[in-house]
Design a protein around this motif. Structure first.
Motif, PDB file in Angstrom:
ATOM      1  N   ALA A 168      -8.934   0.269 109.036  1.00 15.21           N
ATOM      2  CA  ALA A 168      -9.349  -0.264 107.739  1.00 15.21           C
ATOM      3  C   ALA A 168     -10.838  -0.132 107.476  1.00 15.21           C
ATOM      4  N   THR A 169     -11.658   0.130 108.508  1.00 17.57           N
ATOM      5  CA  THR A 169     -13.089   0.256 108.260  1.00 17.57           C
ATOM      6  C   THR A 169     -13.573   1.617 108.730  1.00 17.57           C
ATOM      7  N   ARG A 171     -19.954  -2.389 100.147  1.00 12.32           N
ATOM      8  CA  ARG A 171     -19.404  -1.065  99.854  1.00 12.32           C
ATOM      9  C   ARG A 171     -18.290  -0.682 100.821  1.00 12.32           C
ATOM     10  N   HIS A 172     -18.523  -0.965 102.111  1.00 10.73           N
ATOM     11  CA  HIS A 172     -17.595  -0.471 103.131  1.00 10.73           C
ATOM     12  C   HIS A 172     -16.624  -1.541 103.607  1.00 10.73           C
ATOM     13  N   GLY A 173     -16.716  -2.751 103.053  1.00 15.90           N
ATOM     14  CA  GLY A 173     -15.824  -3.825 103.488  1.00 15.90           C
ATOM     15  C   GLY A 173     -14.400  -3.603 103.008  1.00 15.90           C
ATOM     16  N   VAL A 174     -13.482  -4.244 103.708  1.00 13.71           N
ATOM     17  CA  VAL A 174     -12.070  -4.060 103.381  1.00 13.71           C
ATOM     18  C   VAL A 174     -11.758  -4.567 101.974  1.00 13.71           C
ATOM     19  N   ALA A 220     -13.840  -4.913  99.358  1.00  7.85           N
ATOM     20  CA  ALA A 220     -14.412  -4.048  98.334  1.00  7.85           C
ATOM     21  C   ALA A 220     -13.594  -2.765  98.195  1.00  7.85           C
ATOM     22  N   ARG A 221     -13.154  -2.219  99.337  1.00  6.35           N
ATOM     23  CA  ARG A 221     -12.385  -0.977  99.288  1.00  6.35           C
ATOM     24  C   ARG A 221     -11.045  -1.196  98.601  1.00  6.35           C
ATOM     25  N   THR A 222     -10.401  -2.346  98.917  1.00  2.00           N
ATOM     26  CA  THR A 222      -9.105  -2.624  98.287  1.00  2.00           C
ATOM     27  C   THR A 222      -9.263  -2.775  96.784  1.00  2.00           C
ATOM     28  N   VAL A 223     -10.303  -3.550  96.378  1.00  2.00           N
ATOM     29  CA  VAL A 223     -10.527  -3.752  94.950  1.00  2.00           C
ATOM     30  C   VAL A 223     -10.752  -2.419  94.260  1.00  2.00           C
ATOM     31  N   ARG A 224     -11.584  -1.561  94.891  1.00  2.00           N
ATOM     32  CA  ARG A 224     -11.871  -0.255  94.294  1.00  2.00           C
ATOM     33  C   ARG A 224     -10.599   0.560  94.121  1.00  2.00           C
ATOM     34  N   ARG A 225      -9.770   0.542  95.180  1.00  2.00           N
ATOM     35  CA  ARG A 225      -8.545   1.333  95.132  1.00  2.00           C
ATOM     36  C   ARG A 225      -7.602   0.795  94.056  1.00  2.00           C
ATOM     37  N   ARG A 226      -7.487  -0.529  94.002  1.00  2.00           N
ATOM     38  CA  ARG A 226      -6.627  -1.148  92.996  1.00  2.00           C
ATOM     39  C   ARG A 226      -7.069  -0.758  91.594  1.00  2.00           C
ATOM     40  N   ARG A 227      -8.409  -0.882  91.356  1.00  2.00           N
ATOM     41  CA  ARG A 227      -8.947  -0.586  90.038  1.00  2.00           C
ATOM     42  C   ARG A 227      -8.659   0.842  89.652  1.00  2.00           C
ATOM     43  N   LEU A 228      -8.891   1.743  90.607  1.00  2.00           N
ATOM     44  CA  LEU A 228      -8.634   3.155  90.332  1.00  2.00           C
ATOM     45  C   LEU A 228      -7.166   3.349  90.006  1.00  2.00           C
ATOM     46  N   GLY A 229      -6.302   2.681  90.803  1.00  2.00           N
ATOM     47  CA  GLY A 229      -4.860   2.811  90.577  1.00  2.00           C
ATOM     48  C   GLY A 229      -4.481   2.336  89.186  1.00  2.00           C
ATOM     49  N   LEU A 232     -21.787  -1.302 108.576  1.00  2.00           N
ATOM     50  CA  LEU A 232     -20.954  -1.595 107.418  1.00  2.00           C
ATOM     51  C   LEU A 232     -21.791  -1.969 106.198  1.00  2.00           C
ATOM     52  N   LEU A 233     -23.063  -2.305 106.435  1.00  2.00           N
ATOM     53  CA  LEU A 233     -23.883  -2.797 105.323  1.00  2.00           C
ATOM     54  C   LEU A 233     -24.822  -1.744 104.766  1.00  2.00           C
ATOM     55  N   THR A 234     -25.092  -0.699 105.532  1.00  2.00           N
ATOM     56  CA  THR A 234     -26.086   0.261 105.068  1.00  2.00           C
ATOM     57  C   THR A 234     -25.705   1.679 105.482  1.00  2.00           C
ATOM     58  N   ASP A 235     -26.316   2.656 104.788  1.00  2.00           N
ATOM     59  CA  ASP A 235     -26.044   4.051 105.109  1.00  2.00           C
ATOM     60  C   ASP A 235     -27.285   4.780 105.600  1.00  2.00           C
ATOM     61  N   ARG A 236     -28.402   4.052 105.750  1.00  2.00           N
ATOM     62  CA  ARG A 236     -29.626   4.739 106.179  1.00  2.00           C
ATOM     63  C   ARG A 236     -30.022   4.233 107.554  1.00  2.00           C
ATOM     64  N   LEU A 237     -30.520   5.152 108.407  1.00  2.00           N
ATOM     65  CA  LEU A 237     -30.806   4.766 109.784  1.00  2.00           C
ATOM     66  C   LEU A 237     -31.906   3.700 109.851  1.00  2.00           C
ATOM     67  N   GLY A 238     -32.931   3.849 109.024  1.00  2.00           N
ATOM     68  CA  GLY A 238     -34.030   2.884 109.052  1.00  2.00           C
ATOM     69  C   GLY A 238     -33.537   1.483 108.769  1.00  2.00           C
TER      70      GLY A 238
END
Lengths: 443, 435
Positions: B116-117, A301-304, A306-315, A238-244
């Motif tokens: 949700a995740t 980035r992937h937390g619930v 952060a995702r809700t805030v992003r969606r709200r802002r976009l909305g 949930l915290l990173t997108d790179r394998l390393g």
């Protein structure tokens, strides 16, 4: 050395070290399991080792570690092979195949355990499940200077040595086969096509998971193994997108969880007025779960959240832009921008009220008697929105071959999305859109 | 060493029960308590078989695993709470409520993490089962540390105490089985639809989440009721193994649910009986092992999806294809007599062709019979038809066609062949008309 420090070093330090080592080994391997969506392999293996343990014990007749380790290791490998066979030959879906194999093996273990109990031997299922961190002792020298001598090293508790060795092997495997593991984790098909044998890599990984499980359960119990194979790796996911960085974060989380959970378990209950210490392995598990829950909620980035805030802002942005576009169109047609007229253009009355309010609050629209009108700032942005919309319509008609009366909705979506990504419109040079309306100039 | 091993493994003083005793247990005449245990275990098997069939089809087999583990903190929590409030901390009802509450919480957390995740269902299930169970273990160690608190009732949730099943427990099992059966009958269509095609069910206007919720409620009910009897892990087994076994026997949902109930019931009945007959056979584990034996039997011998049935089907197809190829080769050789050399057909295949009456030996040569000639011609014609179809309709390059044509010609049925022929004929007619 004071007495309480001595007690800490001889009782708590070895147990904590064992817990941290087990957590780190599991987290290192767990990342690959989580990426391959096979994180329940640890659950299956750690339950399947029971019959192996008991047979190892029955054969040797002692509680020596080695025969029981061997038995458990064999049972773990057998369970992996059986799960594969049931999946492949029985065409059973993976979850069910795991459930069938590990529960049958566990039941077999329980029956065997009963036979062992018949001979008045104390072999407890509890210690397999819950772990016996509390029974690891160390008798350190009383003088600091002797700490790094050979004889001190020889006194290191067996569980710690075994876990350290397992960690070494696992770390070496991951370091040597990093590229192969990465490829096999993300795209086994490509790995095979490129000549890496993803099947063999996977078998190696499973063998190490089995080894880590067997090495850990004596010290920390199977529940902590299952939790540590999953929770730190999932937290890192949930915290990173790179394998390393995934590996780094999961190992770090595991180590901190191990230390924090142990200290909380050993020293937490007393201030709360509870007698004695609580089960340390269980406490580490709970802390790992809490950390994961925190990551689920608050990862940047992937937390619930952060995702809700992003969606709200976009909305909110989409709603405000809709209001601006509606006002601009009404102005263009020289119609009064009453709430009813705006609602007709936006479609939903409740939604349009919110849109107007948002535009007003942004200083882009204002009251004009019963109607609304754009402020200069609002008009400037509305122009760009309409320009984007009409260019998209032109693009969809000219290039994508859609009929002019079918493009409005699609163009509305594209206009918002393109603006969200900082690009305004397709690069077309036109003065009017397919409906013969003027396309505003870019600024 | 080996001698001592052999001795240590056999030296358990196992006494085989007599036939009469076995019969008495199996016909529920071996005393009231034994009859209650055997009946209760069988009913639990039926209930978990029914519910497990649907959850397994929904690909949520391990959900039972998650929620069984997740119930532990609820059980211990209820126990501690009752002790703190001075209530009867061994009241079964209280512990059941605690178990149900935390099991439901566990299910909700699994669903929340999955939806949700970005984490998958495997992670959600694994994290919930280990963390909840860990919390249970911590609470358990708290309970242990409180002096004068006996916790026998709690341990049976983890390991099970089938042999101590009471009439009340058996009644609970009966109620669970009845409820599960009723739900399966009333909601058969909804469950089946959601299990097989959730997207389609949604498009048809069914509330998938409501059906899922009902299914999960049934699962929680059966798991919580069963756990105190057979123990946590063996409950997981009861929810998965009968369903997975039944799947081998049929492709129809209704039949699978029935079979799963029967297998679960049979496992409970036989397992509890065996445990009553022999000392040192813990009932929960024996029930699972008998279900496991039924699983292995089903996996190998079931006629629909069993391993052996599949092997037979595959080798039949392979034999048919090999026969077709041999006949085709014979025909090609017959048609071009100039090439006197007969095609290379192995001794086994030549024997098989003669046995089937598809060919006869004339000296060293193998000559197709009338039946063989007909079948070979048909294969040849299908091959040609299919080749043309592939080049003209499927846009496959001509030099790639033969390989795929070879694969498919054996699978073409008579109807499809006729259709293809008609299609190509019509096409040819059009083309000649146009030119």
């Amino acid at each position: 050395m004071s007495d309480s420090l001595y007690a800490f070093v001889s009782i708590d330090l070895p147990a904590m070290t064992a817990g941290v080592l087990a957590a780190v080994v599991c987290a290192l391997l767990g990342s690959f399991l989580v990426l391959r969506r096979q994180s329940l392999a640890g659950d299956a293996i750690s339950h399947s080792v029971l019959p192996g343990l008991v047979v190892g014990f029955l054969v040797s007749g002692t509680r020596d570690a080695l025969p029981m380790f061997l038995g458990a290791g064999v049972a773990a490998l057998v369970s992996v092979a059986l799960i594969g066979a049931v999946r492949r030959f029985g065409r059973v879906e993976p979850g069910a195949a795991m459930g069938v194999v590990f529960s049958i093996m566990f039941a077999l273990g329980v029956v065997l355990l009963e036979q062992a109990a018949a001979r008045q031997v104390d072999l407890d299922a509890d210690c397999v499940l819950h772990g016996q961190l509390e029974t690891i002792f160390w008798f350190p020298p009383s003088v600091w200077g002797d700490f790094f001598s050979w004889s001190t090293l020889q006194q290191t508790p067996r569980q710690v040595v075994v876990l350290a060795a397992t960690l070494g092997v696992c770390a070496a495997f991951v370091a040597v086969f990093f590229k192969e593991l990465r490829l096999a984790a993300f795209d086994p098909g490509l790995a095979d096509a490129l000549g890496f044998r993803s099947g063999a890599i996977h078998a190696g990984l499973m063998a190490l998971v089995a080894a880590a499980t067997v090495a850990s359960f004596e010290a920390v119990g199977s529940i902590l193994v299952v939790a540590m194979l999953i929770c730190p790796a999932a937290t890192a996911r949930l915290l990173t997108d790179r394998l390393g960085s995934q590996l780094l974060v999961s190992v770090l989380v595991a180590a901190l969880t191990g230390v924090g959970g142990y200290l909380l378990g050993a020293f937490g209950p007393e201030p709360l007025g509870l007698p004695g210490a609580v089960n340390a392995a269980g406490m580490i598990t709970v802390v790992a779960g809490l950390v994961l829950a925190l990551a689920c909620l608050a990862a940047p980035r992937h937390g619930v959240i952060a995702r809700t805030v992003r969606r709200r802002r976009l909305g909110a942005r989409v709603a405000r832009e809709d209001a601006l576009a509606a006002l601009y169109r009404l102005e263009e047609q020289r119609l009064p921008a009453t709430p009813a007229a705006i609602a007709t253009l936006i479609g939903v009355a409740a939604e349009s009220e919110r849109s107007i309010r948002l535009a007003e609050r942004a200083g882009q629209a204002e009251h004009d008697g019963a109607a609304y009108r754009l402020t200069p700032a609002g008009r400037a942005e509305a122009k760009q929105i309409i320009r984007s919309h009409r260019l998209w319509e032109s693009y969809l008609v000219d290039e994508a071959g859609l009929r002019p009366d079918h493009v409005h909705g699609l163009a509305t979506q594209l206009e918002h999305l393109a603006r969200e990504q900082g690009r305004v419109a397709p690069d077309i040079d036109r003065a009017v859109d397919p409906h013969e309306r003027e396309i505003p100039a870019s600024d | 060493m080996h001698a001592s091993l052999a001795q240590s493994l056999t030296d358990v003083g196992f006494e085989w029960p007599t036939w009469g005793e076995t019969l008495r247990v199996l016909t529920l005449r071996a005393g009231y308590n034994t009859a209650v245990v055997v009946l209760g275990a069988a009913l639990l098997g039926v209930a978990s078989g029914v519910v497990g069939a649907f959850t397994t089809l929904r690909k949520r087999a391990l959900m039972g695993d998650a929620l069984s583990h997740a119930s532990l903190p609820g059980v211990v929590g209820a126990f501690l709470l009752a002790a703190a409030l001075g209530l009867n901390s061994h009241s079964v009802g209280l512990l059941l409520v605690g178990a149900a509450v935390s099991a439901i919480l566990g299910v909700l957390v699994v669903q929340w993490i999955t939806s949700a995740t970005r984490l998958g269902e495997d992670v959600a299930i694994g994290a919930v089962l280990s963390v909840f169970f860990g919390a249970g273990v911590v609470l358990l160690s708290v309970a242990q540390a409180i002096p004068g608190l006996s916790q026998g009732g709690i341990r049976s949730y983890i390991y099970g105490q089938t042999a101590a099943m009471s009439v009340g427990d058996a009644k609970l099992m009966a109620a669970a089985a009845a409820l599960a059966g009723l739900a399966a009958i009333l909601l058969r269509k909804e469950f089946a639809l959601v299990c097989f095609d959730a997207g389609f069910a949604r498009a048809q206007g069914w509330s998938v989440s409501l059906v899922d919720l009902l299914l999960m409620a049934l699962l929680v009910m059966v798991a919580v009721v069963g756990m105190q009897a057979v123990g946590l892990l063996l409950m997981v087994a009861m929810l998965i193994i009968p369903a997975a076994s039944a799947r081998f026997w049929t492709d129809r949902v209704g039949r699978m649910v029935w079979l799963s109930a029967v297998i679960g019931g049979l496992g409970g009945y036989l397992g509890a009986s065996a445990s009553a007959l022999a000392s040192r056979l813990p009932a929960g584990a024996v029930i699972v092992l008998i279900c496991g034996a039924l699983f292995v039997l089903s996996m190998f011998f079931a006629p629909v999806r069993g391993v052996i049935a599949e092997l037979v089907r595959q080798s039949r197809l392979r034999l048919r294809i090999a026969t077709d190829h041999a006949l085709e080769a014979l025909i090609v050789a017959e048609d071009s007599r100039a090439m006197a050399a007969s095609p290379t057909i192995g001794a086994a295949m030549s024997w098989w062709l003669r046995r089937q009456g598809l060919a006869s030996a004339e000296g060293a040569r193998l000559v197709p019979s009338a039946a063989g000639l007909e079948r070979g011609r048909r294969v040849r014609r299908n091959h040609v038809l299919w080749t043309r179809y592939l080049t003209e309709y499927a846009d496959v390059a001509p030099n790639h066609v033969d390989w795929s044509a070879d694969q498919i010609e054996h699978v073409l049925g008579a109807e499809l062949t006729a259709e293809l022929e008609a299609l190509l004929r019509r096409d040819d007619a059009q083309r000649s008309g146009a030119s």
